[in-house]
Design a protein around this motif. Structure first.
Motif, short mmCIF file in Angstrom:
data_model
loop_
_atom_site.label_atom_id
_atom_site.label_comp_id
_atom_site.label_asym_id
_atom_site.label_seq_id
_atom_site.Cartn_x
_atom_site.Cartn_y
_atom_site.Cartn_z
N ASP A 97 122.62 109.31 -0.16
CA ASP A 97 122.51 109.45 -1.62
C ASP A 97 121.15 110.03 -2.03
O ASP A 97 121.06 110.78 -3.01
N PHE A 98 120.09 109.68 -1.30
CA PHE A 98 118.75 110.11 -1.68
C PHE A 98 118.57 111.62 -1.58
O PHE A 98 117.62 112.17 -2.12
N GLY A 99 119.45 112.30 -0.91
CA GLY A 99 119.33 113.75 -0.78
C GLY A 99 119.56 114.51 -2.07
O GLY A 99 119.27 115.71 -2.14
N CYS A 100 120.01 113.84 -3.13
CA CYS A 100 120.36 114.55 -4.37
C CYS A 100 119.19 114.67 -5.34
O CYS A 100 119.34 115.23 -6.43
N SER A 101 118.01 114.14 -4.99
CA SER A 101 116.82 114.22 -5.86
C SER A 101 117.08 113.63 -7.25
O SER A 101 116.65 114.18 -8.26
N ASP A 102 117.76 112.52 -7.29
CA ASP A 102 118.07 111.86 -8.56
C ASP A 102 117.83 110.37 -8.39
O ASP A 102 117.63 109.87 -7.28
N LEU A 103 117.85 109.64 -9.51
CA LEU A 103 117.80 108.19 -9.45
C LEU A 103 119.10 107.65 -8.89
O LEU A 103 120.18 108.02 -9.35
N ALA A 148 112.53 112.22 -4.18
CA ALA A 148 112.76 113.53 -4.78
C ALA A 148 112.53 114.66 -3.78
O ALA A 148 111.42 114.84 -3.27
N GLN A 149 113.56 115.45 -3.54
CA GLN A 149 113.45 116.64 -2.71
C GLN A 149 112.91 117.83 -3.50
O GLN A 149 112.44 118.81 -2.92
N ASP A 150 112.98 117.72 -4.83
CA ASP A 150 112.53 118.80 -5.71
C ASP A 150 111.91 118.18 -6.97
O ASP A 150 112.06 116.98 -7.24
N ASP A 151 111.21 119.01 -7.74
CA ASP A 151 110.79 118.58 -9.07
C ASP A 151 112.03 118.17 -9.87
O ASP A 151 113.12 118.74 -9.68
N GLY A 152 111.86 117.20 -10.76
CA GLY A 152 113.02 116.79 -11.53
C GLY A 152 112.66 115.99 -12.75
O GLY A 152 111.49 115.64 -12.97
N GLU A 153 113.66 115.69 -13.56
CA GLU A 153 113.47 114.87 -14.74
C GLU A 153 114.79 114.18 -15.08
O GLU A 153 115.86 114.64 -14.69
N GLY A 208 103.71 110.43 -4.45
CA GLY A 208 103.79 111.55 -5.37
C GLY A 208 103.29 111.26 -6.77
O GLY A 208 102.37 110.45 -6.97
N GLN A 209 103.90 111.92 -7.74
CA GLN A 209 103.47 111.83 -9.14
C GLN A 209 104.69 111.76 -10.05
O GLN A 209 105.61 112.57 -9.94
N VAL A 210 104.68 110.77 -10.94
CA VAL A 210 105.79 110.55 -11.86
C VAL A 210 105.23 110.38 -13.27
O VAL A 210 104.29 109.62 -13.48
N SER A 211 105.80 111.09 -14.21
CA SER A 211 105.43 110.94 -15.62
C SER A 211 106.45 110.02 -16.29
O SER A 211 107.65 110.25 -16.21
N VAL A 212 105.94 108.96 -16.93
CA VAL A 212 106.78 107.98 -17.60
C VAL A 212 106.37 107.91 -19.07
O VAL A 212 105.25 107.51 -19.38
N GLU A 213 107.25 108.32 -19.95
CA GLU A 213 106.95 108.29 -21.38
C GLU A 213 105.61 108.97 -21.68
O GLU A 213 104.83 108.51 -22.52
N GLY A 214 105.33 110.06 -20.95
CA GLY A 214 104.11 110.83 -21.17
C GLY A 214 102.90 110.36 -20.40
O GLY A 214 101.86 111.04 -20.39
N GLU A 215 102.99 109.22 -19.71
CA GLU A 215 101.89 108.72 -18.88
C GLU A 215 102.11 109.16 -17.44
O GLU A 215 103.20 109.00 -16.89
N THR A 216 101.06 109.71 -16.82
CA THR A 216 101.17 110.18 -15.44
C THR A 216 100.79 109.06 -14.48
O THR A 216 99.69 108.50 -14.55
N LEU A 217 101.70 108.75 -13.57
CA LEU A 217 101.49 107.72 -12.56
C LEU A 217 101.40 108.35 -11.18
O LEU A 217 102.15 109.27 -10.86
N GLN A 218 100.47 107.81 -10.37
CA GLN A 218 100.30 108.26 -8.99
C GLN A 218 100.77 107.17 -8.04
O GLN A 218 101.17 106.09 -8.46
N TRP A 269 109.22 114.03 -12.46
CA TRP A 269 108.57 113.80 -11.18
C TRP A 269 108.35 115.10 -10.44
O TRP A 269 109.03 116.09 -10.66
N LYS A 270 107.38 115.03 -9.52
CA LYS A 270 107.06 116.16 -8.66
C LYS A 270 107.82 116.05 -7.34
O LYS A 270 108.19 114.96 -6.90
N LYS A 271 108.05 117.19 -6.72
CA LYS A 271 108.69 117.25 -5.41
C LYS A 271 107.96 116.33 -4.43
O LYS A 271 106.73 116.31 -4.37
#
Length: 232
Positions: A138-144, A170-175, A193-203, A220-222
């Protein structure tokens, strides 16, 4: 409303064979501001040296979830379970009336990196039980991906609480915009990686509590890996 919990602000325990970062108060680390969030009680990011691990010990009245990031974790318990948890797999142990278990990294030269997650159950005194599933395909689809839920829907592991647990590699950038409800509580934990949540960037290692929203906006970033908890 969003409250960010930075990786560097977490508790730190170093025991030689084990290095652990505590998002919430745990063992010798205590911070009254961070005792848990909704029914989410523990998120420990553990690194276990090769050939070492947790000796047999007991738990009760807790849903304990193990999420392996790298390496392997051998699990043995008093219910007769003897299994190995690998990346892409999620394990849930219902401690209930009481269970004893051990967790070991038997690879001599490789560290095991995993998240130990505790969720308070909907009621006490349940019969101990165990569930483990692989979501690698399932994780290969780059989605939640829904990896845990109360009703075990869509092939997720069952959790004895009104919780939905999502994970992404995430295999690719996504949202994605995740539908929820304003009375629910959400927690996002970034692993890589890096994930943006409600405009806040998390590392990596950062977490965030989100309240009073009916949609959760994620970008999120790849190469990012993260978990989202939808909590009562």
């Amino acid at each position: 409303m969003i409250t960010v919990r930075k990786s560097s602000d977490r508790g730190l325990a170093e025991h030689g064979w084990l290095k652990s970062r505590h998002t919430f108060s745990f063992a010798d680390y205590y911070d009254p501001r961070f005792m848990g969030y909704s029914v989410l009680r523990v998120i420990n990011e553990d690194r276990i040296e090769g050939g070492t691990g947790f000796d047999t010990h007991g738990h009760r009245d807790m849903e304990i979830i193990s999420y392996v990031i790298e390496g392997e974790l051998e699990h043995k318990d008093s219910m007769g379970t003897n299994t190995v948890i690998r990346p892409g797999e999620v394990q849930r142990m219902t401690a209930g009336t009481g269970v004893r278990h051990s967790e070991y990294n038997h690879m001599p030269d490789k560290e095991t990196h995993f998240l130990q997650i505790w969720i308070m159950p909907e009621k006490q005194g349940m019969k101990p039980s165990y569930d483990q599933k692989s979501f690698s395909n399932d994780f290969g689809c780059s989605d939640l991906i829904l990896v845990g839920s109360k009703d075990g829907r869509n092939g997720s592991i069952t959790i004895n609480q009104d919780v939905d647990m999502y994970a992404a590699k995430a295999q690719d950038d996504g949202e994605k915009t995740l539908k929820t409800y304003a009375h629910r509580h959400l927690w996002v934990q970034v692993i890589k990686g890096q994930v943006s949540v409600e405009g806040e960037t998390l590392q990596a290692g950062d977490g965030a509590a989100i309240q009073d929203v009916d949609h959760l906006k994620l970008q999120w970033k790849k190469g990012s890996e993260f978990i989202v908890f939808d909590l009562p």
